[in-house]
Design an enzyme around this catalytic site. Structure first.
Site, mmCIF file in Angstrom:
data_model
loop_
_atom_site.group_PDB
_atom_site.id
_atom_site.type_symbol
_atom_site.label_atom_id
_atom_site.label_comp_id
_atom_site.label_asym_id
_atom_site.label_seq_id
_atom_site.Cartn_x
_atom_site.Cartn_y
_atom_site.Cartn_z
ATOM 1 N N LYS A 1 6.790 -19.368 24.949
ATOM 2 C CA LYS A 1 8.209 -19.557 24.633
ATOM 3 C C LYS A 1 8.746 -20.895 25.105
ATOM 4 C CE LYS A 1 8.924 -14.670 24.343
ATOM 5 N NZ LYS A 1 9.611 -13.466 24.822
ATOM 6 N N CYS B 1 11.382 0.661 19.227
ATOM 7 C CA CYS B 1 10.424 -0.042 20.077
ATOM 8 C C CYS B 1 9.366 0.914 20.642
ATOM 9 C CB CYS B 1 11.156 -0.743 21.225
ATOM 10 S SG CYS B 1 9.991 -1.570 22.302
ATOM 11 N N CYS C 1 13.327 -7.742 27.533
ATOM 12 C CA CYS C 1 13.668 -8.509 26.333
ATOM 13 C C CYS C 1 15.120 -8.980 26.293
ATOM 14 C CB CYS C 1 13.345 -7.685 25.093
ATOM 15 S SG CYS C 1 11.586 -7.304 24.977
ATOM 16 N N ARG D 1 6.563 -19.159 19.933
ATOM 17 C CA ARG D 1 7.576 -18.327 19.263
ATOM 18 C C ARG D 1 8.794 -19.158 18.873
ATOM 19 N NH1 ARG D 1 7.048 -12.810 20.512
ATOM 20 N NH2 ARG D 1 4.842 -12.315 20.762
ATOM 21 N N LYS E 1 1.801 -14.772 24.074
ATOM 22 C CA LYS E 1 2.996 -15.390 23.499
ATOM 23 C C LYS E 1 3.408 -16.611 24.326
ATOM 24 C CE LYS E 1 5.414 -11.574 23.975
ATOM 25 N NZ LYS E 1 6.429 -10.522 24.210
ATOM 26 N N CYS F 1 18.526 -4.772 24.970
ATOM 27 C CA CYS F 1 17.426 -4.951 24.018
ATOM 28 C C CYS F 1 17.463 -3.832 22.981
ATOM 29 C CB CYS F 1 16.096 -4.930 24.757
ATOM 30 S SG CYS F 1 15.672 -3.284 25.353
ATOM 31 N N CYS G 1 12.671 -1.185 29.164
ATOM 32 C CA CYS G 1 11.439 -1.218 29.978
ATOM 33 C C CYS G 1 11.362 -2.579 30.673
ATOM 34 C CB CYS G 1 10.208 -0.949 29.102
ATOM 35 S SG CYS G 1 9.623 -2.399 28.211
ATOM 36 N N ARG H 1 10.363 -10.017 11.918
ATOM 37 C CA ARG H 1 11.152 -10.978 12.693
ATOM 38 C C ARG H 1 11.061 -12.356 12.032
ATOM 39 N NH1 ARG H 1 9.454 -11.200 18.785
ATOM 40 N NH2 ARG H 1 10.472 -9.160 18.824
HETATM 41 FE FE1 SRM Z 1 10.447 -8.722 23.570
HETATM 42 C C1 SRM Z 1 7.616 -6.916 23.228
HETATM 43 C C2 SRM Z 1 11.926 -7.005 21.139
HETATM 44 C C3 SRM Z 1 12.872 -11.080 23.465
HETATM 45 C C4 SRM Z 1 9.425 -9.909 26.628
HETATM 46 N N1 SRM Z 1 9.848 -7.234 22.348
HETATM 47 C C5 SRM Z 1 8.615 -6.655 22.336
HETATM 48 C C6 SRM Z 1 8.478 -5.704 21.140
HETATM 49 C C7 SRM Z 1 7.903 -6.465 19.994
HETATM 50 C C8 SRM Z 1 7.721 -4.386 21.421
HETATM 51 C C9 SRM Z 1 6.250 -4.340 21.148
HETATM 52 O O1 SRM Z 1 5.495 -5.216 21.582
HETATM 53 O O2 SRM Z 1 5.843 -3.364 20.502
HETATM 54 C C10 SRM Z 1 9.992 -5.366 20.910
HETATM 55 C C11 SRM Z 1 10.369 -4.925 19.513
HETATM 56 C C12 SRM Z 1 11.524 -3.957 19.556
HETATM 57 C C13 SRM Z 1 12.125 -3.662 18.233
HETATM 58 O O3 SRM Z 1 12.090 -2.475 17.817
HETATM 59 O O4 SRM Z 1 12.657 -4.552 17.599
HETATM 60 C C14 SRM Z 1 10.642 -6.611 21.467
HETATM 61 N N2 SRM Z 1 12.028 -9.048 22.411
HETATM 62 C C15 SRM Z 1 12.535 -8.164 21.517
HETATM 63 C C16 SRM Z 1 13.880 -8.602 21.000
HETATM 64 C C17 SRM Z 1 14.148 -8.232 19.556
HETATM 65 C C18 SRM Z 1 14.946 -8.000 21.940
HETATM 66 C C19 SRM Z 1 16.380 -8.062 21.473
HETATM 67 O O5 SRM Z 1 17.039 -7.048 21.720
HETATM 68 O O6 SRM Z 1 16.832 -9.055 20.929
HETATM 69 C C20 SRM Z 1 13.790 -10.114 21.302
HETATM 70 C C21 SRM Z 1 13.203 -10.896 20.159
HETATM 71 C C22 SRM Z 1 13.195 -12.362 20.437
HETATM 72 C C23 SRM Z 1 12.766 -13.211 19.284
HETATM 73 O O7 SRM Z 1 13.540 -13.343 18.349
HETATM 74 O O8 SRM Z 1 11.659 -13.758 19.333
HETATM 75 C C24 SRM Z 1 12.831 -10.120 22.479
HETATM 76 N N3 SRM Z 1 11.012 -10.281 24.775
HETATM 77 C C25 SRM Z 1 12.116 -11.043 24.618
HETATM 78 C C26 SRM Z 1 12.402 -11.764 25.817
HETATM 79 C C27 SRM Z 1 13.572 -12.698 26.044
HETATM 80 C C28 SRM Z 1 13.290 -14.119 25.639
HETATM 81 O O9 SRM Z 1 12.213 -14.429 25.163
HETATM 82 O O10 SRM Z 1 14.189 -14.928 25.804
HETATM 83 C C29 SRM Z 1 11.427 -11.415 26.740
HETATM 84 C C30 SRM Z 1 11.371 -11.867 28.231
HETATM 85 C C31 SRM Z 1 10.894 -13.266 28.396
HETATM 86 C C32 SRM Z 1 9.417 -13.327 28.460
HETATM 87 O O11 SRM Z 1 8.781 -13.368 27.407
HETATM 88 O O12 SRM Z 1 8.888 -13.305 29.578
HETATM 89 C C33 SRM Z 1 10.548 -10.492 26.071
HETATM 90 N N4 SRM Z 1 8.789 -8.496 24.714
HETATM 91 C C34 SRM Z 1 8.587 -9.024 25.955
HETATM 92 C C35 SRM Z 1 7.350 -8.521 26.480
HETATM 93 C C36 SRM Z 1 6.748 -8.855 27.871
HETATM 94 C C37 SRM Z 1 5.930 -10.081 27.850
HETATM 95 C C38 SRM Z 1 5.209 -10.306 29.138
HETATM 96 O O13 SRM Z 1 5.052 -11.435 29.540
HETATM 97 O O14 SRM Z 1 4.759 -9.337 29.766
HETATM 98 C C39 SRM Z 1 6.812 -7.651 25.511
HETATM 99 C C40 SRM Z 1 5.497 -6.852 25.585
HETATM 100 C C41 SRM Z 1 4.290 -7.696 25.450
HETATM 101 O O15 SRM Z 1 4.317 -8.848 25.026
HETATM 102 O O16 SRM Z 1 3.247 -7.140 25.765
HETATM 103 C C42 SRM Z 1 7.752 -7.650 24.407
HETATM 104 FE FE1 SF4 Z 2 11.177 -2.646 23.867
HETATM 105 FE FE2 SF4 Z 2 10.987 -2.968 26.471
HETATM 106 FE FE3 SF4 Z 2 11.537 -5.047 24.916
HETATM 107 FE FE4 SF4 Z 2 13.367 -3.213 25.261
HETATM 108 S S1 SF4 Z 2 12.511 -4.503 26.877
HETATM 109 S S2 SF4 Z 2 12.756 -4.101 23.279
HETATM 110 S S3 SF4 Z 2 12.188 -1.380 25.438
HETATM 111 S S4 SF4 Z 2 9.669 -3.935 24.910
#
Ligand code: SRM
Ligand code: SF4
Length: 549
Positions: free
Chosen positions: A210, A430, A469, A143, A208, A424, A465, A74
């Site tokens: 944001k 993922c 995201c 981030r 993390k 997402c 899930c 990323r």
């Molecule tokens: Fe996310 C984890 C993809 C934005 C909340 N996210 C992941 C991971 C890295 C899975 C992992 O931990 O193994 C995913 C990788 C999937 C893949 O194969 O690429 C993933 N997140 C993404 C992306 C690529 C989704 C997309 O379709 O665009 C986004 C990348 C953003 C970036 O460029 O930095 C992405 N993730 C978000 C957002 C939205 C935002 O930030 O605006 C959220 C919700 C907001 C928030 O953070 O509360 C988000 N991602 C999570 C979480 C839950 C965090 C939490 O507080 O519980 C995880 C899991 C974790 O951190 O344990 C996670």
């Molecule tokens: Fe993976 Fe869940 Fe984030 Fe979708 S919402 S990219 S399934 S961690």
């Protein structure tokens, strides 16, 4: 202070990592397909995730074979800004080392998938040669900082928020040279034991973190979902804190939360105040339970007054109350728009951010051709779309032609429903996915279009899930994966991202999603007030009544 005996594994790994170096460099030189757990955790801070192809996993496991490992990288692009040569550089890297697609994320960056371990170093090196970094794109640090991607070129914006995002990002990036030693072969400099992280310390942040910056009338960044939301107001900025969407099914102690209004700051104090908020989370955020470690829980556990007093201790000055903001509005930048300098920019719809070449669309070649030929800038939006900038009047029609030939969607060729949809990544890459998202939502939209609902300008967001995201909890319709082919449906969020939705139905089979959404659209069409949006209607009627209808 956290009880050392109860610290999570991640905390121990960070402490012993020699500022994120671990043994990544040594492991890289070995002829293996993947990393073991400790380095794996550290790789995230370098912008890298170890993954495996989940489509292939069952068969490989059944035949006793190793998983099909690969890596996701990323990039970090504050405000989603890329020059033409940077975009072309990333396109070339995509061709050489990845699954041949570029993926625009919901936080305005580019991700690559499918990189094998043997190519990791070359890929990272080439990304850096294009003056793009991945340090801190993932991991327990600040981030990618979000901002409206056109704030420097569109006359509606008086402040260049992309620059502000870049400056803040530069201030909050990890300090030590570990990243450059591992990936760019930078010589280890003897700093006499001063290889330190003045801001993050040895254990970085608990989780993390944001940040997003915007104007109230451009809530494309979903301000209320950020740990720190920064909003331009008269004389400075309002600061909001404690947003976050990730949660777990059936664990009510985890929940999505909208950021709360916190304080007003003058421009000259912005960096100090944001840094101090980060420090309060660093010092007090949970380090014993990763599920209770985001800043939203610290805010709720201690209250806004406590948080304010801790921030004031670090700033050394009192914080002022927020200024009133009457309303928030969202936008998506699609279509042609005039720039301040007389040139044009165009926002293009890229479904779920996937830039690819296929039988139906040649998005990747089309964007490459335009970028090469017309030297345009590239911007990435919070809705996973692409903007091409600095286009001369005389080139507009030629660019329109390439867009058409490549079947890239524009505001004129995409339905309102699809335009406002977002999914997402989810399966197959993922590791946390419970159900499909990016590969399934387009089918749901197509079915709804066939049934005559294409012109409903309603935000529909699907996540595989509850990590959310694609930010479904602030959509008018949120669809969140529960288990293979099963989803929960949530309704009642508002179009502009100011309200959380509520669970409407649980455990709906993937084949039942269209029927359930159609039912709601039907009720909406017959019973809504004039000009009432779908989410507002659902919120007014309430989920219980909707179920009875
Ligand atoms: Fe996310 C984890 C993809 C934005 C909340 N996210 C992941 C991971 C890295 C899975 C992992 O931990 O193994 C995913 C990788 C999937 C893949 O194969 O690429 C993933 N997140 C993404 C992306 C690529 C989704 C997309 O379709 O665009 C986004 C990348 C953003 C970036 O460029 O930095 C992405 N993730 C978000 C957002 C939205 C935002 O930030 O605006 C959220 C919700 C907001 C928030 O953070 O509360 C988000 N991602 C999570 C979480 C839950 C965090 C939490 O507080 O519980 C995880 C899991 C974790 O951190 O344990 C996670
Ligand atoms: Fe993976 Fe869940 Fe984030 Fe979708 S919402 S990219 S399934 S961690």
């Amino acid at each position: 202070m956290p009880d050392e005996k109860k610290l999570t594994k991640e905390e121990i790994v960070k402490t012993n990592s020699n500022h994120l170096r671990g043994t990544i460099k040594e492991e890289l030189s070995k002829n293996t397909t993947h990393f073991e757990e400790t380095d794996n955790k550290l790789l995230k801070f370098h912008g890298i995730y170890q993954q495996d192809d989940r489509d292939k996993r069952p068969e490989l496991t059944a035949s006793g074979k190793e998983r099909a490992f690969s890596f996701m990288i990323r990039t970090k692009l504050p405000g989603g800004e890329l020059t033409s040569s940077q975009y072309l550089g990333l396109n070339e890297i995509c061709e050489k080392y990845t699954n041949k697609t570029l993926r625009v994320t919901t936080r305005q960056t580019i991700q690559f998938h499918g990189i094998i371990k043997g190519n990791l170093k070359a890929t990272l090196k080439e990304i850096n040669q294009n003056l793009i970094n991945t340090y801190g794109a993932c991991g327990d640090v600040v981030r990618n900082i979000m901002a409206p991607p056109v704030s420097d070129i569109d006359s509606e914006y008086s402040i260049d928020l992309c620059k502000l995002a870049r400056d803040l990002s530069e201030h909050l990036v990890p300090n030590t040279r570990s990243y450059y030693e591992v990936w760019i072969d930078e010589e280890k400099i003897d700093l006499g034991g001063k290889d330190e992280e003045p801001l993050y310390g040895k254990t970085y942040l608990p989780r993390k973190f944001k940040i997003g910056i915007t104007y109230p009338w451009d809530n494309s960044i979903d301000l209320f979902t950020q740990d720190v939301g920064i909003v331009v107001v008269e004389g400075g900025f309002n600061i909001l804190i404690g947003g976050g969407l990730g949660h777990h099914h059936n664990k009510p102690e985890t929940y999505p939360r909208l950021a709360s209004e916190f304080c007003f700051v003058k421009s000259e104090n912005l960096t100090k105040v944001v840094e101090s908020i980060v420090l309060v989370q660093r010092d007090f955020g949970g380090r014993e339970n990763r599920k209770h470690a985001r800043m939203k829980y610290l805010v709720d556990d201690n209250g806004l007054d406590w948080f304010k007093s801790e921030v004031e201790k670090r700033t050394g000055f009192k914080l002022d109350p927020v200024k009133e903001i009457k309303e928030y509005k969202s936008r998506d930048y699609l279509g042609w728009h005039k720039q301040k300098n007389g040139n044009w920019y165009i926002g293009l719809f890229v479904e779920n951010g996937r830039i690819y070449d296929g039988a139906d669309k040649q998005i990747k070649s089309g964007l490459k051709q335009i970028t090469e030929k017309f030297n345009v800038g590239v911007r990435l939006t919070p809705q996973q779309n692409v903007i091409l900038t600095n286009i001369k009047e005389e080139d507009k029609s030629k660019i329109d032609e390439i867009i058409k030939k490549s079947s890239i969607s524009t505001e004129n060729t995409v339905s309102a429903l699809r335009r406002n949809s977002m999914a997402c990544v989810s399966l197959p890459t993922c590791g946390l996915a419970l159900a499909e998202a990016e590969r399934y939502l387009p089918k749901v939209i197509t079915e709804l279009e066939k049934l005559g609902y294409g012109e409903e300008a309603t935000t529909i967001r699907m996540s595989g899930c509850p990590n959310s995201c694609s930010r479904p909890p602030v959509a008018e319709v949120g669809i969140i994966g529960l288990s293979a082919n099963k989803y929960n449906i949530y309704v009642g969020g508002d179009f502009d991202g100011e309200r959380l939705n509520k669970v409407y139905l649980e455990g709906v089979g993937s084949n039942g999603l269209v029927t359930e959404i159609e039912k709601l659209f039907k009720i909406y069409r017959t019973k809504r007030n004039s000009n009432e949006r779908f989410g507002d209607f659902c919120n007014r009627v309430g989920v219980e009544k909707l179920k009875e209808s």
